[in-house]
Design a protein around this motif. Structure first.
Motif, PDB file in Angstrom:
ATOM      1  N   LYS A   3       0.830  -1.210   0.000  1.00  0.00           N
ATOM      2  CA  LYS A   3       0.000   0.000   0.000  1.00  0.00           C
ATOM      3  C   LYS A   3       0.864   1.259   0.000  1.00  0.00           C
ATOM      4  O   LYS A   3       0.544   2.241  -0.648  1.00  0.00           O
ATOM      5  N   VAL A   4       1.959   1.216   0.724  1.00  0.00           N
ATOM      6  CA  VAL A   4       2.864   2.360   0.782  1.00  0.00           C
ATOM      7  C   VAL A   4       3.465   2.624  -0.594  1.00  0.00           C
ATOM      8  O   VAL A   4       3.561   3.773  -1.035  1.00  0.00           O
ATOM      9  N   LEU A   5       3.851   1.578  -1.296  1.00  0.00           N
ATOM     10  CA  LEU A   5       4.420   1.731  -2.629  1.00  0.00           C
ATOM     11  C   LEU A   5       3.379   2.285  -3.613  1.00  0.00           C
ATOM     12  O   LEU A   5       3.689   3.132  -4.453  1.00  0.00           O
ATOM     13  N   VAL A   6       2.153   1.807  -3.497  1.00  0.00           N
ATOM     14  CA  VAL A   6       1.087   2.304  -4.371  1.00  0.00           C
ATOM     15  C   VAL A   6       0.823   3.774  -4.091  1.00  0.00           C
ATOM     16  O   VAL A   6       0.702   4.583  -5.024  1.00  0.00           O
ATOM     17  N   LEU A   7       0.732   4.160  -2.837  1.00  0.00           N
ATOM     18  CA  LEU A   7       0.511   5.566  -2.486  1.00  0.00           C
ATOM     19  C   LEU A   7       1.671   6.446  -2.924  1.00  0.00           C
ATOM     20  O   LEU A   7       1.472   7.556  -3.419  1.00  0.00           O
ATOM     21  N   ALA A   8       2.888   5.946  -2.783  1.00  0.00           N
ATOM     22  CA  ALA A   8       4.055   6.712  -3.222  1.00  0.00           C
ATOM     23  C   ALA A   8       4.042   6.878  -4.746  1.00  0.00           C
ATOM     24  O   ALA A   8       4.362   7.944  -5.273  1.00  0.00           O
ATOM     25  N   GLY A   9       3.667   5.831  -5.451  1.00  0.00           N
ATOM     26  CA  GLY A   9       3.576   5.910  -6.906  1.00  0.00           C
ATOM     27  C   GLY A   9       2.514   6.900  -7.356  1.00  0.00           C
ATOM     28  O   GLY A   9       2.722   7.681  -8.285  1.00  0.00           O
ATOM     29  N   LEU A  10       1.371   6.890  -6.691  1.00  0.00           N
ATOM     30  CA  LEU A  10       0.314   7.848  -7.021  1.00  0.00           C
ATOM     31  C   LEU A  10       0.744   9.278  -6.724  1.00  0.00           C
ATOM     32  O   LEU A  10       0.428  10.194  -7.473  1.00  0.00           O
ATOM     33  N   ALA A  11       1.463   9.472  -5.644  1.00  0.00           N
ATOM     34  CA  ALA A  11       1.938  10.813  -5.295  1.00  0.00           C
ATOM     35  C   ALA A  11       2.929  11.332  -6.330  1.00  0.00           C
ATOM     36  O   ALA A  11       2.908  12.506  -6.699  1.00  0.00           O
ATOM     37  N   ILE A  12       3.781  10.463  -6.821  1.00  0.00           N
ATOM     38  CA  ILE A  12       4.763  10.864  -7.835  1.00  0.00           C
ATOM     39  C   ILE A  12       4.068  11.209  -9.142  1.00  0.00           C
ATOM     40  O   ILE A  12       4.407  12.184  -9.811  1.00  0.00           O
ATOM     41  N   VAL A  13       3.063  10.426  -9.522  1.00  0.00           N
ATOM     42  CA  VAL A  13       2.341  10.672 -10.768  1.00  0.00           C
ATOM     43  C   VAL A  13       1.487  11.933 -10.658  1.00  0.00           C
ATOM     44  O   VAL A  13       1.396  12.714 -11.600  1.00  0.00           O
TER      45      VAL A  13
END
Length: 79
Positions: A3-13
């Motif tokens: 979940k942390v990786l998904v949230l970090a990816g969304l934040a970067i995008v």
């Protein structure tokens, strides 16, 4: 962890995405259709449509606009 990786990816995008202003959208549209001189070159506009009122009656509506400040409207009821 996933979940942390998904949230970090969304934040970067989502970070580079910024809200457009109305002015920038309108300016881009005006530029796309040829600029303000092309818009001002239009001398007349004709719109047609159909009006359906209560009780099932219909009217054909025509509106013609011509520069400067001329408007003509037609309503055709029952043919």
């Amino acid at each position: 962890m996933r979940k942390v990786l998904v949230l970090a990816g969304l934040a970067i995008v989502a970070a580079p995405l910024s809200a457009q202003t109305v002015d920038s959208i309108v300016a881009k549209y005006v530029h796309t259709i040829g600029g303000t001189t092309r818009i001002q070159a239009v001398q007349s506009l004709r719109r047609t449509g159909r009006f359906t009122g209560g009780g099932g009656f219909e009217a054909v509506v025509v509106q013609e606009n011509k520069r400067p400040n001329r408007v003509r409207q037609e309503f055709s009821l029952q043919g």
